[in-house]
Design an enzyme around this catalytic site. Structure first.
Site, PDB file in Angstrom:
ATOM      1  N   ASN A  85       0.811  -1.224   0.000  1.00  0.00           N
ATOM      2  CA  ASN A  85       0.000   0.000   0.000  1.00  0.00           C
ATOM      3  C   ASN A  85       0.849   1.280   0.000  1.00  0.00           C
ATOM      4  OD1 ASN A  85      -2.448   1.789   0.919  1.00  0.00           O
ATOM      5  ND2 ASN A  85      -0.894   2.028   2.510  1.00  0.00           N
ATOM      6  N   TYR A 151       4.177   9.096 -11.272  1.00  0.00           N
ATOM      7  CA  TYR A 151       3.147   8.352 -10.533  1.00  0.00           C
ATOM      8  C   TYR A 151       2.386   7.404 -11.471  1.00  0.00           C
ATOM      9  CZ  TYR A 151      -0.742   7.595  -7.252  1.00  0.00           C
ATOM     10  OH  TYR A 151      -1.682   7.033  -6.413  1.00  0.00           O
ATOM     11  N   LYS A 155       2.391   3.199 -11.140  1.00  0.00           N
ATOM     12  CA  LYS A 155       1.176   2.410 -10.885  1.00  0.00           C
ATOM     13  C   LYS A 155       0.898   1.452 -12.046  1.00  0.00           C
ATOM     14  CE  LYS A 155       0.307   3.987  -6.788  1.00  0.00           C
ATOM     15  NZ  LYS A 155       0.475   3.109  -5.617  1.00  0.00           N
ATOM     16  N   THR A 185      -7.111  11.413   2.099  1.00  0.00           N
ATOM     17  CA  THR A 185      -5.909  11.139   2.897  1.00  0.00           C
ATOM     18  C   THR A 185      -4.896  12.275   2.703  1.00  0.00           C
ATOM     19  OG1 THR A 185      -4.786  10.050   1.086  1.00  0.00           O
ATOM     20  CG2 THR A 185      -6.173   8.651   2.463  1.00  0.00           C
TER      21      THR A 185
HETATM   22  N1  LIG Z   1      -5.593   8.774  -1.607  1.00  0.00           N
HETATM   23  C1  LIG Z   1      -6.023   8.518  -2.836  1.00  0.00           C
HETATM   24  O1  LIG Z   1      -6.923   9.201  -3.364  1.00  0.00           O
HETATM   25  C2  LIG Z   1      -5.424   7.400  -3.621  1.00  0.00           C
HETATM   26  C3  LIG Z   1      -5.943   7.138  -4.895  1.00  0.00           C
HETATM   27  C4  LIG Z   1      -5.415   6.095  -5.636  1.00  0.00           C
HETATM   28  C5  LIG Z   1      -4.393   5.325  -5.103  1.00  0.00           C
HETATM   29  N2  LIG Z   1      -3.895   5.602  -3.880  1.00  0.00           N
HETATM   30  C6  LIG Z   1      -2.797   4.770  -3.366  1.00  0.00           C
HETATM   31  O2  LIG Z   1      -3.129   4.292  -2.072  1.00  0.00           O
HETATM   32  C7  LIG Z   1      -1.926   4.075  -1.331  1.00  0.00           C
HETATM   33  C8  LIG Z   1      -2.052   4.758   0.023  1.00  0.00           C
HETATM   34  O3  LIG Z   1      -2.203   6.157  -0.222  1.00  0.00           O
HETATM   35  P1  LIG Z   1      -2.689   7.190   0.894  1.00  0.00           P
HETATM   36  O4  LIG Z   1      -3.574   8.127   0.180  1.00  0.00           O
HETATM   37  O5  LIG Z   1      -3.141   6.471   2.102  1.00  0.00           O
HETATM   38  O6  LIG Z   1      -1.293   7.928   1.175  1.00  0.00           O
HETATM   39  P2  LIG Z   1      -0.787   8.707   2.462  1.00  0.00           P
HETATM   40  O7  LIG Z   1      -1.917   9.210   3.256  1.00  0.00           O
HETATM   41  O8  LIG Z   1       0.230   9.670   1.952  1.00  0.00           O
HETATM   42  O9  LIG Z   1      -0.055   7.547   3.304  1.00  0.00           O
HETATM   43  C9  LIG Z   1       1.087   6.929   2.766  1.00  0.00           C
HETATM   44  C10 LIG Z   1       1.538   5.789   3.670  1.00  0.00           C
HETATM   45  O10 LIG Z   1       2.756   5.281   3.077  1.00  0.00           O
HETATM   46  C11 LIG Z   1       3.799   5.360   4.042  1.00  0.00           C
HETATM   47  N3  LIG Z   1       5.059   5.732   3.411  1.00  0.00           N
HETATM   48  C12 LIG Z   1       5.308   6.853   2.687  1.00  0.00           C
HETATM   49  N4  LIG Z   1       6.594   6.886   2.333  1.00  0.00           N
HETATM   50  C13 LIG Z   1       7.175   5.767   2.858  1.00  0.00           C
HETATM   51  C14 LIG Z   1       8.494   5.244   2.847  1.00  0.00           C
HETATM   52  N5  LIG Z   1       9.492   5.889   2.257  1.00  0.00           N
HETATM   53  N6  LIG Z   1       8.722   4.067   3.477  1.00  0.00           N
HETATM   54  C15 LIG Z   1       7.720   3.420   4.117  1.00  0.00           C
HETATM   55  N7  LIG Z   1       6.448   3.857   4.141  1.00  0.00           N
HETATM   56  C16 LIG Z   1       6.195   5.028   3.530  1.00  0.00           C
HETATM   57  C17 LIG Z   1       3.369   6.458   5.015  1.00  0.00           C
HETATM   58  O11 LIG Z   1       3.920   6.250   6.304  1.00  0.00           O
HETATM   59  P3  LIG Z   1       5.204   7.011   6.885  1.00  0.00           P
HETATM   60  O12 LIG Z   1       5.105   8.442   6.485  1.00  0.00           O
HETATM   61  O13 LIG Z   1       5.110   6.742   8.350  1.00  0.00           O
HETATM   62  O14 LIG Z   1       6.377   6.326   6.260  1.00  0.00           O
HETATM   63  C18 LIG Z   1       1.864   6.261   5.075  1.00  0.00           C
HETATM   64  O15 LIG Z   1       1.542   5.267   6.018  1.00  0.00           O
HETATM   65  C19 LIG Z   1      -0.786   4.610  -2.194  1.00  0.00           C
HETATM   66  O16 LIG Z   1      -0.157   3.552  -2.849  1.00  0.00           O
HETATM   67  C20 LIG Z   1      -1.493   5.501  -3.192  1.00  0.00           C
HETATM   68  O17 LIG Z   1      -0.779   5.627  -4.403  1.00  0.00           O
HETATM   69  C21 LIG Z   1      -4.374   6.629  -3.122  1.00  0.00           C
END
Ligand SMILES: NC(=O)c1ccc[n+]([C@@H]2O[C@H](COP(=O)([O-])OP(=O)(O)OC[C@H]3O[C@@H](n4cnc5c(N)ncnc54)[C@H](OP(=O)(O)O)[C@@H]3O)[C@@H](O)[C@H]2O)c1
Length: 244
Positions: A85, A151, A155, A185
């Site tokens: 994730n 990005y 993906k 998020t």
């Molecule tokens: N939000 C959306 O609308 C959306 C849409 C499509 C896809 N996605 C995908 O869903 C997934 C989760 O996204 P999100 O929106 O929840 O993102 P987010 O709120 O930015 O959270 C990202 C998570 O990844 C961890 N992370 C970031 N950099 C890291 C690193 N270098 N090493 C280890 N962990 C790391 C962060 O934890 P730490 O900072 O503690 O490391 C956090 O737990 C992603 O793959 C994103 O591409 C999101």
């Protein structure tokens, strides 16, 4: 049946919600993020462990202690899950503005780490009868979007990795790359923090926030957790949460 799950990016956002829902369903969880969280208590016979790790650093995969830690956590399970994730949307901007360091970090976190973890996962738990890998992809991997070339490319790589692994036809292993929809998020805040020059679709994403059109991480996480343990999991190599 004892199920154990490794969830990357569990410290906030969608990953935290997936981990919380899995714990509620009685699944043991090992979270991998840079920061640890106090927001995910285990209970009801489940255990919750965390490793503070920077998955954008390729060196962490040369350290054998990671494989040992995963193997120790997964021991004794009848079903094991890997949820790739963790991800980042930056660098945002047209070609020529990203910078090599930011691109290397994004590609390592978004692609190299999930592929390496998938490989490690299969290697350390090949004897478990039911093994499932979920890549969290994005609709952005299925079309081109201005300002998101890195990005979108990362993906798309996850989607095609899932297709190719499915072609490997490994007994007991299922894999799916899933687009989760647009979720409220920190990543969405990062997107809205870009300029319109960096990201021409900025106003569309700002409007989704003000109009309440973003999905909640809790709802998306609960649906993903239910899908992970369902019989439907892995039917399609590439799927979308909004169509499940
Ligand atoms: N939000 C959306 O609308 C959306 C849409 C499509 C896809 N996605 C995908 O869903 C997934 C989760 O996204 P999100 O929106 O929840 O993102 P987010 O709120 O930015 O959270 C990202 C998570 O990844 C961890 N992370 C970031 N950099 C890291 C690193 N270098 N090493 C280890 N962990 C790391 C962060 O934890 P730490 O900072 O503690 O490391 C956090 O737990 C992603 O793959 C994103 O591409 C999101």
């Amino acid at each position: 049946m004892k199920t154990k799950a490794i969830v990357t990016g569990h410290s906030r956002g969608l990953g935290e919600a997936i981990a919380a829902s899995l714990l509620e369903e009685g699944v043991d969880v090992l979270g991998l993020s840079r920061k640890k969280t106090t927001a995910l208590p285990a209970g009801n016979g489940t255990s919750f462990e965390q490793i503070a790790i920077d998955l954008s650093d390729p060196a962490v995969f040369s350290d054998k202690s990671l494989a040992d830690r995963l193997q120790t956590f997964l021991a004794g399970a009848d079903r094991v899950l890997l949820v790739n994730n963790a991800g980042m949307v930056k660098p945002i901007g047209p070609l020529g503005t990203g910078g090599a360091d930011a691109i290397m970090s994004a590609v390592t976190l978004n692609v190299a780490a999930p592929l390496a973890l998938a490989d490690l996962f299969q290697a350390v738990c090949a004897s478990v009868a039911d093994r499932r890998i979920l890549h969290i992809s994005s609709g952005a991997g299925r079309r081109g979007m201005a300002g998101w070339s890195v990005y979108c490319a990362t993906k798309a790589a996850l989607d095609n990795h899932a297709r190719a692994v499915q072609e490997d036809a490994i007994s007991g292993l299922k894999i799916t790359s899933l687009a989760p929809g647009v979720i409220d998020t920190d990543m969405q805040a990062d997107i809205r923090g870009a300029s319109v020059e960096q990201f021409p679709a900025l106003d569309e994403f700002k409007a989704m926030k003000t109009e309440g059109a973003l999905a909640s991480p809790q709802n998306a996480g609960a649906k993903i957790a239910a899908y992970l343990v369902s019989d439907r999991f892995g039917t399609d190599a590439v799927t979308d949460l909004r169509q499940l």
